[in-house]
Design a protein around this motif. Structure first.
Motif, PDB file in Angstrom:
ATOM      1  N   UNK A   2      -7.251 -20.056  27.732  1.00  0.00           N
ATOM      2  CA  UNK A   2      -7.616 -20.297  29.135  1.00  0.00           C
ATOM      3  C   UNK A   2      -9.132 -20.324  29.284  1.00  0.00           C
ATOM      4  N   UNK A   3      -9.812 -19.427  28.580  1.00  0.00           N
ATOM      5  CA  UNK A   3     -11.262 -19.387  28.655  1.00  0.00           C
ATOM      6  C   UNK A   3     -11.926 -20.630  28.104  1.00  0.00           C
ATOM      7  N   UNK A   4     -11.230 -21.330  27.207  1.00  0.00           N
ATOM      8  CA  UNK A   4     -11.794 -22.533  26.611  1.00  0.00           C
ATOM      9  C   UNK A   4     -11.407 -23.808  27.351  1.00  0.00           C
ATOM     10  N   UNK A   5     -10.675 -23.682  28.445  1.00  0.00           N
ATOM     11  CA  UNK A   5     -10.307 -24.877  29.209  1.00  0.00           C
ATOM     12  C   UNK A   5     -11.522 -25.708  29.647  1.00  0.00           C
ATOM     13  N   UNK A   6     -12.603 -25.089  30.134  1.00  0.00           N
ATOM     14  CA  UNK A   6     -13.757 -25.910  30.511  1.00  0.00           C
ATOM     15  C   UNK A   6     -14.300 -26.733  29.353  1.00  0.00           C
ATOM     16  N   UNK A   7     -14.324 -26.127  28.168  1.00  0.00           N
ATOM     17  CA  UNK A   7     -14.825 -26.846  26.985  1.00  0.00           C
ATOM     18  C   UNK A   7     -13.877 -27.972  26.588  1.00  0.00           C
ATOM     19  N   UNK A   8     -12.584 -27.692  26.593  1.00  0.00           N
ATOM     20  CA  UNK A   8     -11.613 -28.680  26.144  1.00  0.00           C
ATOM     21  C   UNK A   8     -11.402 -29.835  27.107  1.00  0.00           C
ATOM     22  N   UNK A   9     -11.788 -29.667  28.357  1.00  0.00           N
ATOM     23  CA  UNK A   9     -11.540 -30.706  29.368  1.00  0.00           C
ATOM     24  C   UNK A   9     -12.818 -31.287  29.961  1.00  0.00           C
ATOM     25  N   UNK A  10     -13.976 -30.811  29.511  1.00  0.00           N
ATOM     26  CA  UNK A  10     -15.243 -31.186  30.157  1.00  0.00           C
ATOM     27  C   UNK A  10     -15.479 -32.692  30.141  1.00  0.00           C
ATOM     28  N   UNK A  11     -15.263 -33.332  28.994  1.00  0.00           N
ATOM     29  CA  UNK A  11     -15.561 -34.764  28.898  1.00  0.00           C
ATOM     30  C   UNK A  11     -14.771 -35.558  29.939  1.00  0.00           C
ATOM     31  N   UNK A  12     -13.468 -35.315  30.015  1.00  0.00           N
ATOM     32  CA  UNK A  12     -12.627 -36.029  30.979  1.00  0.00           C
ATOM     33  C   UNK A  12     -12.995 -35.663  32.407  1.00  0.00           C
ATOM     34  N   UNK A  13     -13.175 -34.370  32.675  1.00  0.00           N
ATOM     35  CA  UNK A  13     -13.467 -33.928  34.042  1.00  0.00           C
ATOM     36  C   UNK A  13     -14.793 -34.498  34.541  1.00  0.00           C
ATOM     37  N   UNK A  14     -15.792 -34.544  33.680  1.00  0.00           N
ATOM     38  CA  UNK A  14     -17.101 -35.077  34.082  1.00  0.00           C
ATOM     39  C   UNK A  14     -17.010 -36.567  34.366  1.00  0.00           C
ATOM     40  N   UNK A  15     -16.326 -37.306  33.503  1.00  0.00           N
ATOM     41  CA  UNK A  15     -16.202 -38.750  33.711  1.00  0.00           C
ATOM     42  C   UNK A  15     -15.467 -39.054  35.012  1.00  0.00           C
ATOM     43  N   UNK A  16     -14.360 -38.372  35.265  1.00  0.00           N
ATOM     44  CA  UNK A  16     -13.602 -38.601  36.500  1.00  0.00           C
ATOM     45  C   UNK A  16     -14.443 -38.261  37.724  1.00  0.00           C
ATOM     46  N   UNK A  17     -15.176 -37.165  37.651  1.00  0.00           N
ATOM     47  CA  UNK A  17     -15.996 -36.743  38.792  1.00  0.00           C
ATOM     48  C   UNK A  17     -17.113 -37.748  39.068  1.00  0.00           C
ATOM     49  N   UNK A  18     -17.807 -38.177  38.012  1.00  0.00           N
ATOM     50  CA  UNK A  18     -18.918 -39.128  38.193  1.00  0.00           C
ATOM     51  C   UNK A  18     -18.407 -40.437  38.774  1.00  0.00           C
ATOM     52  N   UNK A  19     -17.275 -40.907  38.296  1.00  0.00           N
ATOM     53  CA  UNK A  19     -16.718 -42.146  38.833  1.00  0.00           C
ATOM     54  C   UNK A  19     -16.326 -41.983  40.303  1.00  0.00           C
ATOM     55  N   UNK A  20     -15.795 -40.826  40.658  1.00  0.00           N
ATOM     56  CA  UNK A  20     -15.427 -40.575  42.053  1.00  0.00           C
ATOM     57  C   UNK A  20     -16.653 -40.519  42.951  1.00  0.00           C
ATOM     58  N   UNK A  21     -17.791 -40.109  42.382  1.00  0.00           N
ATOM     59  CA  UNK A  21     -19.039 -40.033  43.144  1.00  0.00           C
ATOM     60  C   UNK A  21     -19.759 -41.373  43.235  1.00  0.00           C
ATOM     61  N   UNK A  22     -19.177 -42.406  42.625  1.00  0.00           N
ATOM     62  CA  UNK A  22     -19.780 -43.731  42.682  1.00  0.00           C
ATOM     63  C   UNK A  22     -20.648 -44.058  41.490  1.00  0.00           C
ATOM     64  N   UNK A  23     -20.721 -43.189  40.494  1.00  0.00           N
ATOM     65  CA  UNK A  23     -21.513 -43.456  39.301  1.00  0.00           C
ATOM     66  C   UNK A  23     -20.779 -44.373  38.340  1.00  0.00           C
ATOM     67  N   UNK A  24     -21.530 -45.072  37.525  1.00  0.00           N
ATOM     68  CA  UNK A  24     -20.944 -45.990  36.556  1.00  0.00           C
ATOM     69  C   UNK A  24     -20.545 -45.275  35.275  1.00  0.00           C
TER      70      UNK A  24
END
Length: 440
Positions: A23-45
């Motif tokens: 559970x503690x490693x969830x941020x590490x294991x999901x960061x790449x996907x979570x960051x990409x989804x968030x940036x796209x939702x914010x209008x970033x390319x």
């Protein structure tokens, strides 16, 4: 097989440490996907999304061994929990502020990556102090490797569900809160609070002064590159077939093969030198990548080949954990395991980057060929450095400094013993005062 794993999970502290670390490693294991989804939702390319995800990965690669060294020096609670809090706060800042202003977004992602706690290395440093007997320890390493496959498969699903039900920003916040709670569960546990690394020789290279460890890291760099190549080649293969979801089946097959292989490996009692066994496992892993070169058009046989390619991954990782414990210089066990996380991750990232241009020119088959090259290169490293790998750190006596300080009024406790040192009447194994943790 099930009986052995049930015995392991019933051992005191085992389930809590394993679940808390995952559970503690969830941020590490999901960061790449979570960051990409968030940036796209914010209008970033996609270029910005990729840049920020890559920045997090690079920062994590730098931070893991450095924080691992601090954990060896000052204990896990003083390092793991503060770093988890800082990392979560930085990612929370990113989730709240978004990509504007851009410098703040870059700084937040960078800080979050640098301070991601080395829970994986920390858990593997704890196992020998929690479990008695070499068979139990090997089974824990195997279950550790299997649990990672589950985490990397389930973690992205959690992110997608949170982003779909609420928003990508909420997904970032929830995942990082869960990460802090997982780290908290580990560091307040008795094994983590009482674990102390052995006194270490002051040396700027730390764990990297071990030739055997460098051999292992070199091999797993290429294994990481092979996996990175497979991930990209699978997407290209699916696109050629006109079925983008087919890549999910291939990667699921790869994970299922690793899960099955890890469970089977951990169920058996292994004898003999683990260094020799590791060479055989990596040879089998490299051989498993070769059939992917045929890249059949049909989904079922291709998924079966992907499962075959993953079959020896978790066993190789589990065996590598034992080898690292034997080669880590005294007082550097958490740092040594964190270096494995770093080199594996860097290799995967470079393998992913190198595969793109190759696919554009020669197609999916060439991408799978690159994975085969990575597997063979890993084996060649182990063979070429056989002398260094077959000479582990020798510890003729229990490691000084690993004994647990007695609690007033409590019964005296027995110090943990290093691998190869037997306690009276027990065929025990343990690392330099602790166990080992999973992780990336």
């Amino acid at each position: 097989m099930a009986t052995g794993y049930l015995e392991l999970l019933r051992a005191r502290h085992t389930t809590r440490l394993l679940v808390g670390t995952l559970v503690g490693r969830l941020p590490y294991g999901t960061a790449a996907l979570a960051i990409v989804i968030f940036v796209r939702a914010e209008g970033g390319g996609y270029p910005l999304a990729g840049l920020l995800a890559g920045l997090y990965g690079l920062a994590t690669a730098v931070g893991q061994p450095l924080l691992g060294r601090l954990a060896d020096l000052y204990g896990q609670p003083r390092v793991m929990l503060p770093s988890a809090l800082v990392s979560a706060l930085a990612m929370g800042t990113f989730a709240v502020s978004g990509i504007d202003p851009l410098p703040l977004a870059h700084a937040a992602v960078l800080i979050s990556g640098l301070t991601t706690p080395p829970l994986e290395g920390g858990l593997r440093a704890l196992w020998p102090s929690v479990l008695r007997g070499e068979g139990m320890l090997h089974r824990a390493y195997a279950l550790d490797a299997v649990a990672q496959e589950i985490m990397f498969a389930a973690g992205p699903l959690v992110v997608l569900v949170l982003a779909g039900v609420w928003s990508p920003a909420v997904a970032l916040l929830v995942i990082n809160v869960l990460g802090v709670l997982g780290a908290l569960s580990v560091v307040v546990s008795e094994p983590s609070r009482r674990w102390r690394s052995a006194p270490r020789e002051a040396h700027w290279l730390g764990a990297l002064r071990s030739p055997g460890l460098l051999s292992l890291l070199g091999a797993f760099f290429f294994i990481g590159a092979a996996l990175g190549a497979i991930a990209v080649a699978a997407v290209a293969w699916a696109e050629v077939r006109g079925d983008e979801l087919a890549s999910t089946w291939l990667l699921s097959g790869l994970g299922a093969g690793a899960l099955l292989g890890g469970l089977l490996y951990g169920a058996r009692h292994w004898t003999g030198e683990p260094e020799r066994r590791l060479r055989l496992l990596v040879a089998a892993l490299a051989a498993g990548y070769l059939p992917l070169l045929f890249a059949p058009d049909s989904l079922v046989p291709m998924t079966a080949l992907a499962a075959l390619a993953g079959l020896f991954l978790a066993p190789a990782l589990a065996c590598a954990f034992v080898v690292i414990d034997r080669h880590a210089p005294t007082g550097t066990v958490t740092e040594a395991f964190s270096w494995l996380v770093t080199t594996f991750g860097v290799g995967s990232a470079l393998g992913t980057a190198a595969t793109g241009p190759i696919l554009d020119r020669w197609g999916p088959g060439a991408g799978f060929a690159l994975s085969s090259v990575g597997g063979v290169a890993a084996l060649l490293v182990l063979v070429a450095t056989r002398g260094a790998l077959d000479t582990p750190v020798r510890r003729a006596a229990p490691v000084v400094g690993t004994a647990v300080a007695p609690t007033p009024g409590a019964a005296p406790t027995e110090p943990a013993l290093p691998l190869g040192v037997e306690a009276p009447g027990v065929s025990g194994s343990g690392g330099p005062g602790g166990a080992v943790g999973p992780r990336k």
